[in-house]
Design a protein around this motif. Structure first.
Motif, short mmCIF file in Angstrom:
data_model
loop_
_atom_site.label_atom_id
_atom_site.label_comp_id
_atom_site.label_asym_id
_atom_site.label_seq_id
_atom_site.Cartn_x
_atom_site.Cartn_y
_atom_site.Cartn_z
N PRO A 9 0.64 -1.35 0.15
CA PRO A 9 0.11 -0.11 0.33
C PRO A 9 0.78 1.43 -0.44
O PRO A 9 0.30 1.97 -0.86
CB PRO A 9 -0.91 -0.04 1.54
N LEU A 10 1.89 1.26 1.15
CA LEU A 10 2.80 2.25 0.69
C LEU A 10 3.38 2.90 -0.91
O LEU A 10 3.37 3.77 -0.99
CB LEU A 10 3.88 1.96 1.80
N VAL A 11 3.53 2.06 -1.46
CA VAL A 11 4.55 2.25 -2.66
C VAL A 11 3.30 2.75 -3.67
O VAL A 11 3.43 3.23 -4.83
CB VAL A 11 5.75 1.36 -3.02
N ARG A 12 1.80 1.96 -3.55
CA ARG A 12 1.17 2.23 -4.15
C ARG A 12 1.10 4.44 -3.63
O ARG A 12 0.28 4.40 -5.23
CB ARG A 12 0.25 1.67 -4.69
N HIS A 13 0.60 3.68 -2.56
CA HIS A 13 0.02 5.54 -2.45
C HIS A 13 0.51 6.17 -1.83
O HIS A 13 0.40 7.60 -1.92
CB HIS A 13 -1.22 5.00 -1.43
N ALA A 14 1.74 5.97 -1.12
CA ALA A 14 2.64 7.34 -0.54
C ALA A 14 4.41 6.71 -0.96
O ALA A 14 4.54 6.98 0.53
CB ALA A 14 1.53 7.27 0.74
N PRO A 15 4.14 6.41 -2.05
CA PRO A 15 5.68 6.38 -1.91
C PRO A 15 6.57 7.69 -1.74
O PRO A 15 8.00 6.72 -0.86
CB PRO A 15 6.08 6.77 -3.84
N PHE A 16 6.51 8.72 -1.44
CA PHE A 16 6.79 9.94 -0.68
C PHE A 16 7.95 9.31 0.74
O PHE A 16 8.62 10.04 0.92
CB PHE A 16 6.82 11.01 -0.82
N VAL A 17 6.62 9.08 1.49
CA VAL A 17 7.24 8.45 2.97
C VAL A 17 8.14 7.63 2.82
O VAL A 17 8.82 7.60 3.92
CB VAL A 17 5.82 7.56 3.15
N TRP A 18 8.44 6.21 2.00
CA TRP A 18 9.33 5.52 1.40
C TRP A 18 10.90 6.20 1.68
O TRP A 18 11.22 5.68 2.17
CB TRP A 18 9.34 4.49 0.53
N GLY A 19 10.91 7.86 1.38
CA GLY A 19 12.85 8.18 0.92
C GLY A 19 13.18 8.09 2.53
O GLY A 19 14.16 8.40 3.24
N PRO A 20 11.97 9.15 2.65
CA PRO A 20 12.28 9.49 4.34
C PRO A 20 12.65 8.11 5.56
O PRO A 20 13.59 7.86 6.28
CB PRO A 20 11.62 10.08 5.27
N LEU A 21 11.70 7.15 5.66
CA LEU A 21 12.14 6.20 5.77
C LEU A 21 13.34 5.30 6.00
O LEU A 21 13.88 4.59 6.18
CB LEU A 21 10.43 4.89 5.96
N PHE A 22 13.43 5.06 4.43
CA PHE A 22 14.49 4.40 3.70
C PHE A 22 16.10 4.56 4.51
O PHE A 22 16.29 4.88 5.30
CB PHE A 22 14.90 4.35 2.74
N HIS A 23 16.04 6.23 4.75
CA HIS A 23 16.98 6.87 4.82
C HIS A 23 17.75 6.94 6.46
O HIS A 23 18.81 6.68 6.90
CB HIS A 23 17.19 8.55 4.81
N GLY A 71 1.15 -6.56 -11.64
CA GLY A 71 1.20 -6.69 -10.32
C GLY A 71 0.41 -7.23 -9.25
O GLY A 71 -0.92 -7.61 -10.11
N ARG A 72 0.44 -7.11 -8.01
CA ARG A 72 -0.88 -7.13 -7.11
C ARG A 72 -1.77 -5.90 -7.21
O ARG A 72 -2.46 -6.01 -6.76
CB ARG A 72 0.30 -7.71 -6.09
N ASN A 73 -1.28 -5.18 -8.30
CA ASN A 73 -2.39 -4.04 -7.84
C ASN A 73 -3.54 -3.78 -8.20
O ASN A 73 -3.68 -4.01 -9.47
CB ASN A 73 -1.51 -3.25 -8.59
N GLU A 74 -4.28 -4.96 -7.82
CA GLU A 74 -6.08 -5.42 -8.53
C GLU A 74 -6.63 -4.91 -9.07
O GLU A 74 -7.34 -4.18 -10.30
CB GLU A 74 -6.72 -6.66 -7.99
N ARG A 75 -6.87 -3.29 -8.38
CA ARG A 75 -7.81 -1.95 -8.28
C ARG A 75 -7.49 -1.63 -9.98
O ARG A 75 -8.11 -1.11 -10.79
CB ARG A 75 -7.66 -1.54 -7.24
N LEU A 76 -5.83 -1.21 -9.88
CA LEU A 76 -5.40 -1.01 -11.05
C LEU A 76 -5.62 -1.45 -12.56
O LEU A 76 -6.05 -1.43 -13.35
CB LEU A 76 -4.11 -0.33 -11.06
N ARG A 77 -6.04 -2.77 -11.69
CA ARG A 77 -5.87 -4.07 -13.41
C ARG A 77 -7.52 -3.58 -13.77
O ARG A 77 -8.09 -3.39 -15.36
CB ARG A 77 -5.61 -4.97 -13.09
N ARG A 78 -8.16 -3.32 -13.04
CA ARG A 78 -9.66 -3.39 -13.47
C ARG A 78 -9.79 -2.14 -13.80
O ARG A 78 -10.38 -1.85 -14.86
CB ARG A 78 -10.87 -3.38 -11.94
N ARG A 79 -9.39 -1.23 -13.25
CA ARG A 79 -9.48 0.05 -13.85
C ARG A 79 -8.96 0.24 -15.28
O ARG A 79 -9.76 0.71 -16.23
CB ARG A 79 -8.28 1.71 -13.02
#
Ligand code: UDP
Length: 398
Positions: free
Chosen positions: A80-94, A263-271
């Motif tokens: 869910p993080l990389v699908r909806h809020a990837p910008f959160v990942w940078g600070p988390l990673f660093h 991939g596993r993003n079923e909502r995207l596939r349907r859209r």
């Protein structure tokens, strides 16, 4: 110390042997698709090269059935993080790569997964533990204390790996490319043996007996051999951006057919499945597939985020890339890696993406140059070299 590894060709296994098989434990996690794909690559290659001389088992103590529930709850937030809020990942990673925080994180994960790892050691009694997820290197070194197993960290990140891949108690480290300074990755002490083997990719990308040439791959998908085909994939989770890229290509000015793997993003596939392409153009949309190589073989170019797994796979096939996004943190340097290698182009906006696809369609010389660049960057022997190292170590400890 570097263990000498030679790649026997033909594969090393013989029918006649009397010693019990070497036992290999592969530690991985389904956060994204890359760790799992490289794990599969090693399992397949061990079986192919060493047959009955080896047994291997994969354990996912972060998101799999063996994962303690609170751990799984947190680890499964990756999708869910990389699908909806990837910008959160940078600070988390660093943030988690700063010395004391990294050590605290390692200690917490080690404690959290102690039980499934102890059970795996008791049950499988491994000779070698190959670790394909950065958060599992410290737990693996802790679990093998007092045990004969060797620990190999197999780095499945390209540009800027997290420091947890490097652990002073790990015996060996397999790196995907030269110049990955552990200092840059934040690690304070070296892992003993470092090997520049590349990032292991599955046999469907390397075995001529399995892979499909372009026209056959297209026939299988019902695509016209004469059309320009763009494949779109945003990693195993179908990350943010994938839908935007696909729409821009399907409705954009360049006359191309589009193949989207969500991939596993079923909502995207349907859209996306509801989109109707202009007359004369094809659009094929799927969810998670196991035959990525066959689909990539049908394409002229791959539009993707800068995921290390898909970059290594495209390179193994000689497929040019249009890198349209990246996950902040560990994927930050990957796009430059692709461009420097001459394996693809980086695009900064969705409009640039449609224009770049049109440019490649119209310029076969440029496309050919990128194809050659991709091929040069490929390390199709990475899985074979890594499994040879694993088997060399297994023989040493037996
Ligand atoms: N993948 C797959 N099937 C899919 C989508 C992706 O097998 O439907 C694989 C892809 O071939 C690659 C991996 O998932 O091996 C994606 O890894 P990458 O490192 O590029 O990105 P991640 O998903 O780990 O963020």
């Amino acid at each position: 110390m570097t263990t000498a590894v030679t790649r026997p060709d033909p594969p090393a296994h013989s029918a006649a042997h009397s010693v019990p098989p070497a036992r290999v434990l592969l530690l991985t996690a389904d956060t994204g698709g890359g760790h799992r794909a490289s794990t599969e690559a090693l399992r397949e290659e061990l079986a192919h090269r060493y047959g009955a001389q080896v047994t291997s088992v994969a354990l996912d103590p972060l998101t799999g059935p063996a994962a303690p529930r609170p751990v799984a709850g947190i680890a499964r937030l990756y999708g869910p993080l990389v699908r909806h809020a990837p910008f959160v990942w940078g600070p988390l990673f660093h943030g988690t790569d700063i010395g004391p925080v990294r050590r605290l994180l390692s200690a917490l994960v080690t404690r959290a997964v102690r039980r499934p790892l102890a059970e795996a050691f008791a049950h499988h009694d491994p000779d070698v533990v190959a670790v394909l997820h950065p958060l599992l290197v410290a737990p693996a070194t802790a679990a093998r204390r007092g045990h004969h197993a060797r620990v190999v960290s197999v780095v499945t990140d390209l540009g800027r790996p997290h420091g947890t891949w490097w652990h002073p108690d790990a015996d060996h480290l397999v790196a995907p490319r030269p110049g990955l300074a552990r200092k840059a990755a934040g690690a304070s002490r070296p892992t003993a043996g470092e090997h520049l083997f590349g990032l292991p990719v599955r046999r469907q990308f390397t075995d001529p007996g399995v892979s499909l040439e372009r026209d056959r791959a297209r026939r299988r998908l019902g695509l016209d051999p004469g059309r320009f085909v763009v494949m779109v994939n945003g990693g195993g989770e179908g990350s943010r951006g994938t839908g935007r890229w696909a729409r821009a290509l399907v409705t954009g000015p360049a006359d191309v057919d589009v193949l989207v793997v969500c991939g596993r993003n079923e909502r995207l596939r349907r859209r996306l499945a509801r989109l109707t392409p202009p007359a004369g153009r094809r659009l094929i949309v799927t969810g998670f597939v196991d035959d990525m190589a066959a689909r990539m073989s049908a394409a002229d170019v791959l539009v993707t985020k800068a995921g290390p797994g898909i970059i290594a796979e495209a390179a193994a096939l000689g497929l040019p890339l249009l890198v349209a996004g990246h996950l902040p943190g560990q994927e930050a340097g990957n796009r430059e890696h692709v461009v420097r290698a001459g394996a693809g182009l980086a695009v900064d906006s969705t409009r640039d993406l449609a224009a770049a696809a049109g440019r490649l369609r119209a310029d076969p010389v440029l496309l050919h140059r990128l194809r050659e660049g991709a091929r040069r960057a490929g390390r199709p022997d990475a899985a074979a070299l890594t499994t040879d190292l694993i088997m060399t170590l297994a023989k040493e400890v037996r």
